[in-house]
Scaffold this active site. Sequence first.
Site, mmCIF file in Angstrom:
data_model
loop_
_atom_site.group_PDB
_atom_site.id
_atom_site.type_symbol
_atom_site.label_atom_id
_atom_site.label_comp_id
_atom_site.label_asym_id
_atom_site.label_seq_id
_atom_site.Cartn_x
_atom_site.Cartn_y
_atom_site.Cartn_z
ATOM 1 N N GLY A 245 2.443 -11.257 -4.265
ATOM 2 C CA GLY A 245 1.080 -10.911 -3.868
ATOM 3 C C GLY A 245 0.836 -9.426 -4.025
ATOM 4 C CB SER A 246 -1.703 -7.226 -2.556
ATOM 5 O OG SER A 246 -1.470 -7.454 -1.182
ATOM 6 C CB THR A 247 1.513 -3.089 -3.947
ATOM 7 O OG1 THR A 247 1.889 -3.509 -5.263
ATOM 8 C CG2 THR A 247 2.412 -1.961 -3.522
ATOM 9 N N GLY A 250 3.011 -6.542 0.489
ATOM 10 C CA GLY A 250 4.452 -6.401 0.244
ATOM 11 C C GLY A 250 5.055 -5.297 1.105
ATOM 12 C CD GLU A 267 5.732 -11.089 -9.410
ATOM 13 O OE1 GLU A 267 4.948 -10.146 -9.655
ATOM 14 O OE2 GLU A 267 5.471 -12.285 -9.586
ATOM 15 C CB CYS A 301 1.265 -9.901 -11.050
ATOM 16 S SG CYS A 301 2.349 -11.194 -11.642
ATOM 17 C CD GLU A 398 -2.551 -5.784 -9.269
ATOM 18 O OE1 GLU A 398 -2.456 -5.721 -8.033
ATOM 19 O OE2 GLU A 398 -1.812 -6.488 -9.972
HETATM 20 P P1 NAI Z 1 -2.549 -10.800 -0.609
HETATM 21 O O1 NAI Z 1 -1.305 -10.045 -0.886
HETATM 22 O O2 NAI Z 1 -3.305 -10.512 0.633
HETATM 23 O O3 NAI Z 1 -2.229 -12.380 -0.601
HETATM 24 C C1 NAI Z 1 -1.053 -12.979 -1.087
HETATM 25 C C2 NAI Z 1 -0.487 -13.959 -0.061
HETATM 26 O O4 NAI Z 1 -0.039 -13.237 1.089
HETATM 27 C C3 NAI Z 1 -1.500 -14.971 0.462
HETATM 28 O O5 NAI Z 1 -0.849 -16.213 0.651
HETATM 29 C C4 NAI Z 1 -1.903 -14.374 1.809
HETATM 30 O O6 NAI Z 1 -2.381 -15.326 2.722
HETATM 31 C C5 NAI Z 1 -0.602 -13.780 2.280
HETATM 32 N N1 NAI Z 1 -0.728 -12.703 3.270
HETATM 33 C C6 NAI Z 1 -1.775 -11.867 3.483
HETATM 34 N N2 NAI Z 1 -1.485 -10.997 4.464
HETATM 35 C C7 NAI Z 1 -0.223 -11.264 4.877
HETATM 36 C C8 NAI Z 1 0.655 -10.698 5.850
HETATM 37 N N3 NAI Z 1 0.286 -9.671 6.591
HETATM 38 N N4 NAI Z 1 1.884 -11.236 5.995
HETATM 39 C C9 NAI Z 1 2.289 -12.258 5.233
HETATM 40 N N5 NAI Z 1 1.511 -12.839 4.315
HETATM 41 C C10 NAI Z 1 0.271 -12.354 4.115
HETATM 42 O O7 NAI Z 1 -3.492 -10.633 -1.865
HETATM 43 P P2 NAI Z 1 -5.098 -10.792 -1.909
HETATM 44 O O8 NAI Z 1 -5.742 -10.105 -0.751
HETATM 45 O O9 NAI Z 1 -5.390 -12.219 -2.103
HETATM 46 O O10 NAI Z 1 -5.440 -9.970 -3.225
HETATM 47 C C11 NAI Z 1 -5.636 -8.566 -3.146
HETATM 48 C C12 NAI Z 1 -5.131 -7.876 -4.369
HETATM 49 O O11 NAI Z 1 -3.743 -8.105 -4.508
HETATM 50 C C13 NAI Z 1 -5.705 -8.386 -5.681
HETATM 51 O O12 NAI Z 1 -6.920 -7.793 -5.960
HETATM 52 C C14 NAI Z 1 -4.623 -8.032 -6.646
HETATM 53 O O13 NAI Z 1 -4.788 -6.695 -7.040
HETATM 54 C C15 NAI Z 1 -3.356 -8.161 -5.846
HETATM 55 N N6 NAI Z 1 -2.644 -9.431 -6.082
HETATM 56 C C16 NAI Z 1 -1.496 -9.435 -6.813
HETATM 57 C C17 NAI Z 1 -0.857 -10.614 -7.081
HETATM 58 C C18 NAI Z 1 0.395 -10.667 -7.880
HETATM 59 O O14 NAI Z 1 0.689 -11.698 -8.459
HETATM 60 N N7 NAI Z 1 1.185 -9.631 -7.940
HETATM 61 C C19 NAI Z 1 -1.366 -11.898 -6.628
HETATM 62 C C20 NAI Z 1 -2.558 -11.800 -5.801
HETATM 63 C C21 NAI Z 1 -3.145 -10.607 -5.573
#
Ligand code: NAI
Length: 486
Positions: A245-247, A250, A267, A301, A398
């Site tokens: 997910g997002s940095t 992470g 990742e 990503c 990003e």
């Molecule tokens: P996010 O990182 O918030 O979401 C990814 C996952 O993490 C989701 O299942 C979410 O419910 C979960 N999550 C959110 N907050 C959490 C926490 N505090 N503890 C544990 N799990 C948590 O990503 P989001 O908000 O959907 O997208 C934001 C930005 O992140 C995008 O604009 C993009 O730039 C980036 N992104 C990168 C990805 C990648 O594959 N590297 C995938 C998705 C988003």
Amino acid sequence: MAKKNPTQMQTDWTYAPAPESTSHIRLEKKYQLFINNEWVEPSSKKYFPSINPATEETLAEIAWANEADVDRAVKSARKAYKEVWSKMSGIERGKYIFRIARMMQERAREFAVIESLDCGKPIRESRDVDVPLACNHFFYYAGWADKLEYAFPHKIPEALGVAGQIIPWNFPLLMAAWKIAPALAAGNTVVLKPAETTSLTALKLAEIIKDSGLPAGVVNIVTGFGDTGAAIVNHHDVDKIAFTGSTHVGKIIQRAVVGTHKKTTLELGGKSANIILDDAPIDQAVEGIINGIFFNQGHVCCAGSRLFVQENVADLVIKKLKSRMESLYVGDPLDKNTDIGAINSKEQLDTINKYIKIGKAEGAEIYQSECSIPSRGYFCKPTIFTGVSQSHVIAQEEIFGPVLTIQTFRTIDEVIQKANNTPYGLAAGVWTDKGSRIFNLTTKLRAGVVWANTYNKFDPVSPFGGYKESGFGREGGLHGLSAYLK
Ligand code: NAI
Ligand code: MG
């Protein structure tokens, strides 16, 4: 769709709409949590809608798991680990994983359609990329389940225990497969949380898991938002956290597990460089640029979101790129002609539009295809920015959408420096005719994956992962397996 774009208007023809049928798919109105091979109500009794981003219609209501539900899922995973899964031979484990792979294959079309409905990606991609690759991951890791000691000679491979896995919305089913398959092959049990906007294919996978006869509790799927993810991360009885997910998130996770026994792989985001040298096959490279950034609406990503073109071929490349952009179809994800589907959510579309505004304000020159986009749903035209400099926000952050920044360079040293000058390091692409140039660049680019004369190619056998703020740990191949072993 039957939408004409300028290229087609010149020739006065267009593709007739060719939407994939949805008659063969079955969606419940309401989805519960999948714990211990049973569908259970969330203790909060709360549900949230999963929306089709192309129509803004609700597809189903999804259970919202809280800490108590996550605790229940972890307990069920722990019990299954102790009593069944850790005692089972690798051969037996492998049989279950093979069975899941075969059942996914049998229902491939259903998975593809639901993925496109829930996620917004074109059916061509969900059908030809996401679903087959997800099946392949299960097949690949099933084969290792009884061969762990050969995979890691002179070591005694031992499972970690319960793996907590949190995945994003850009490749919902594929990310579930990347996480679940190696964990099971290595002998772990799983609590997985899909992203809140794309829970449906993971829940469909739960149906298959139940039908496959996999022992209860080996895979648990809890749906919800960031708080549900945090409950998994902070649960004391989880041995491993695997996150994509997002940095930003992470970093939160990394801080939360410091000082605990939990192992992690992260990742995260990227801002990957796609580099075109002057001896590259230009037409192929243009296809590679299109594939690198417009594939999956740029929700990738490792998207090739920063293009570097050698100065003496820059005009030609940009001219060809613009002309190719005009032939891209943006619209109904279920239409087989569609190249660019819907942006996954309103929030993500707002983010992308925010960056497009920033790019204009920074003085970069914007070019968007002249295609029309549907009035309903979340869509974004393919967009490129020229006249971009290294310090521009759009070249640094990003964007996660179909937005490409273009910079030029003169020498190889210059492009290596520019490409590496980012907090990220997930992937890169190099286009050239000469093997020596490929090897020179691939050894100097600080990126986990470097593609040569291609882009966005995946295979279960090859490890994937980042440098720097793109995270650590590798998924895929034996590296991905070892991340689930002591
Ligand atoms: P996010 O990182 O918030 O979401 C990814 C996952 O993490 C989701 O299942 C979410 O419910 C979960 N999550 C959110 N907050 C959490 C926490 N505090 N503890 C544990 N799990 C948590 O990503 P989001 O908000 O959907 O997208 C934001 C930005 O992140 C995008 O604009 C993009 O730039 C980036 N992104 C990168 C990805 C990648 O594959 N590297 C995938 C998705 C988003
Ligand atoms: Mg959705």
